[in-house]
Enzyme design. Structure first.
Site, PDB file in Angstrom:
ATOM      1  N   SER A  79       0.833  -1.127   0.086  1.00 22.89           N
ATOM      2  CA  SER A  79      -0.062   0.104   0.023  1.00 22.89           C
ATOM      3  C   SER A  79       0.838   1.391  -0.001  1.00 22.89           C
ATOM      4  CB  SER A  79      -0.835   0.070   1.041  1.00 22.89           C
ATOM      5  OG  SER A  79      -1.638  -1.234   1.407  1.00 22.89           O
TER       6      SER A  79
HETATM    7  C1  LIG Z   1      -3.280  -4.353  -0.287  1.00 21.19           C
HETATM    8  S1  LIG Z   1      -2.780  -5.936   0.194  1.00 21.19           S
HETATM    9  C2  LIG Z   1      -2.060  -5.851   1.935  1.00 21.19           C
HETATM   10  C3  LIG Z   1      -0.926  -4.778   1.808  1.00 21.19           C
HETATM   11  C4  LIG Z   1       0.265  -5.547   2.982  1.00 21.19           C
HETATM   12  N1  LIG Z   1      -0.327  -5.203   4.282  1.00 21.19           N
HETATM   13  C5  LIG Z   1       1.546  -5.044   2.601  1.00 21.19           C
HETATM   14  O1  LIG Z   1       2.112  -4.483   3.340  1.00 21.19           O
HETATM   15  O2  LIG Z   1       2.079  -5.335   1.482  1.00 21.19           O
HETATM   16  C6  LIG Z   1      -4.269  -6.730   0.402  1.00 21.19           C
HETATM   17  C7  LIG Z   1      -4.204  -8.146   0.812  1.00 21.19           C
HETATM   18  O3  LIG Z   1      -5.290  -8.530   1.346  1.00 21.19           O
HETATM   19  C8  LIG Z   1      -5.421  -9.881   0.972  1.00 21.19           C
HETATM   20  N2  LIG Z   1      -6.798 -10.557   1.056  1.00 21.19           N
HETATM   21  C9  LIG Z   1      -7.941 -10.210   0.332  1.00 21.19           C
HETATM   22  N3  LIG Z   1      -9.019 -10.827   0.922  1.00 21.19           N
HETATM   23  C10 LIG Z   1      -8.471 -11.264   1.986  1.00 21.19           C
HETATM   24  C11 LIG Z   1      -9.269 -12.077   2.997  1.00 21.19           C
HETATM   25  N4  LIG Z   1     -10.600 -12.287   3.077  1.00 21.19           N
HETATM   26  N5  LIG Z   1      -8.597 -12.435   3.936  1.00 21.19           N
HETATM   27  C12 LIG Z   1      -7.122 -12.141   4.160  1.00 21.19           C
HETATM   28  N6  LIG Z   1      -6.703 -11.631   3.151  1.00 21.19           N
HETATM   29  C13 LIG Z   1      -7.169 -10.935   2.269  1.00 21.19           C
HETATM   30  C14 LIG Z   1      -4.961 -10.014  -0.608  1.00 21.19           C
HETATM   31  O4  LIG Z   1      -4.572 -11.524  -0.860  1.00 21.19           O
HETATM   32  C15 LIG Z   1      -3.733  -8.989  -0.426  1.00 21.19           C
HETATM   33  O5  LIG Z   1      -2.622  -9.665  -0.371  1.00 21.19           O
END
Ligand SMILES: C[S@@+](CC[C@H](N)C(=O)[O-])C[C@H]1O[C@@H](n2cnc3c(N)ncnc32)[C@H](O)[C@@H]1O
Length: 368
Positions: A79
């Site tokens: 992000s």
């Molecule tokens: C914007 S990224 C997170 C950024 C991360 N915190 C970083 O520092 O790189 C969003 C993540 O949420 C995960 N995601 C989507 N739906 C989810 C769910 N229901 N439970 C857990 N993770 C989920 C995706 O696979 C993705 O890797």
């Protein structure tokens, strides 16, 4: 600290990131490039790979880095760092805190949490993403972070945490997080009018659950029950070309136009007052913004940053009139910022996996 990372921290500060000495030290210490070792997608769609010209300079910019796509949709990313800083600041982590993170992604945010002294459990729904995060955390030598694969809705059954942070857009808050996180808060981007304002949520799994807004954001949406539709859902964002036949309905009100923060404040209020408010690519303009979408999904009214209203479709007059009333109401209310609302949440969504969703709003006079 490398010069690149020192300049990175200065850039975050210039961009308004609330950098305490601890947070600045965390951004300076954690090597973001190690967490995007498979590269990221540039804005032109090409991939930047480690070792190629400009790679490290691009990594140490205040920008989101898309690290995985499915078709044309981004499904994982690191992000925007200044947004991460605002969320981490709101989380107010203390050394030794147990922190639940939903959405491990690259593992970079978890590494920042670890640098702040937290013991982190991070959950990601995609097994390959979780594996890459583990590898990156190991490569960077970050201790104290555990990455699990699974749907974040469940949190980590049988465990408890001091704080929780959600780094993916959701429609509501899982009661499991509330049960597992004491005292909180839970910092979480929750859908509202086609965007994901980040909320600080407090309450127990059985309620009452309340929230305030921390900042605007545009996170990618979560998979599974966390994004279930509910009676208060706003329409999904409208892509470019989706709106048809919009023409001027009411003239501009402000010159210069509202800055992006004030426009977001108006947008937030529009979402409180209209279930039809959402985000759309505005026709014939290189701009996306606030739209009240009609039931056909192609018409309605757009409110521009200068206060002008455009309208289109069979019910153009009705939607245009409502849009003008919303701008009037926001002005009469004293142009409330999105942070001035106190939000009450209600249980809704999938009955098998309910979520607490924003349902009532009142203005906190002291924040006007
Ligand atoms: C914007 S990224 C997170 C950024 C991360 N915190 C970083 O520092 O790189 C969003 C993540 O949420 C995960 N995601 C989507 N739906 C989810 C769910 N229901 N439970 C857990 N993770 C989920 C995706 O696979 C993705 O890797």
């Amino acid at each position: 600290m490398t010069d690149l990372r020192r300049r990175f921290v200065e850039q975050l500060r210039r961009n308004g990131a609330p950098l305490t000495p601890e947070l600045a030290a965390a951004f300076a210490a954690v090597p973001r490039d190690v967490f995007v070792a498979e590269g990221f997608q540039r804005r032109d769609g090409s991939w930047a790979r480690p070792g190629t010209a400009g790679f490290r300079a691009a990594v140490y910019r205040d920008d989101v880095l898309v690290t995985k796509i499915d078709g044309r949709v981004a499904v994982s990313s690191s992000s925007q760092p200044s947004l991460m800083a605002i969320m981490l600041d709101a989380l107010a982590v203390r050394p030794g805190d147990r922190v639940l993170e939903i959405g491990a992604g690259t593992g970079y945010n978890a590494a920042l949490l670890a640098a702040l002294g937290a013991r982190v459990t991070s959950v990601d729904v995609q097994a390959d993403v979780a594996e890459q995060a583990r590898a990156a955390l190991a490569a960077a030598g970050v201790p104290g972070v555990r990455v699990l694969t699974g749907d974040g809705y469940t949190g980590v059954p049988g465990e408890s945490f001091d704080r929780a942070i959600v780094t993916v857009g959701v429609a509501g808050v899982s009661p499991r997080w509330l049960a597992q996180t004491v005292p909180g808060p839970i910092v979480v981007p929750v859908e509202h009018a086609g965007t994901h304002p980040v909320l600080a949520v407090e309450g127990g799994a059985e309620g009452p659950v309340t929230a305030t807004v921390i900042c605007p954001s545009g996170f990618m949406s979560a998979a599974g029950p966390l994004t279930a539709a509910h009676p208060g859902s706003h329409p999904a964002p409208v892509p470019s070309g989706g709106l048809i036949g919009f023409v001027p309905f009411a003239p501009a009100r402000w010159s210069p136009a509202l800055d992006s923060y004030s426009y977001r404040d108006l947008w937030y209020a529009a979402g409180v007052w209209s279930r039809r408010a959402t985000h759309a690519a505005l026709p014939d303009r290189d701009l996306s913004g606030l739209v009240l979408l009609d039931d056909d999904g192609t018409g309605g009214a757009a409110i521009l940053p200068d206060g002008a209203v455009l309208a289109g479709g069979e019910q153009a007059h009705r939607y245009g009139t409502t849009a003008v009333q919303i701008v009037d109401r926001w002005l009469e209310a004293g142009r409330p910022s999105m942070r001035s609302w106190r939000i009450g949440l209600e249980l809704a969504g999938d009955p098998q996996a309910p979520i607490w969703v924003p349902a009532t709003w009142e203005l906190r006079p002291e924040h006007l």
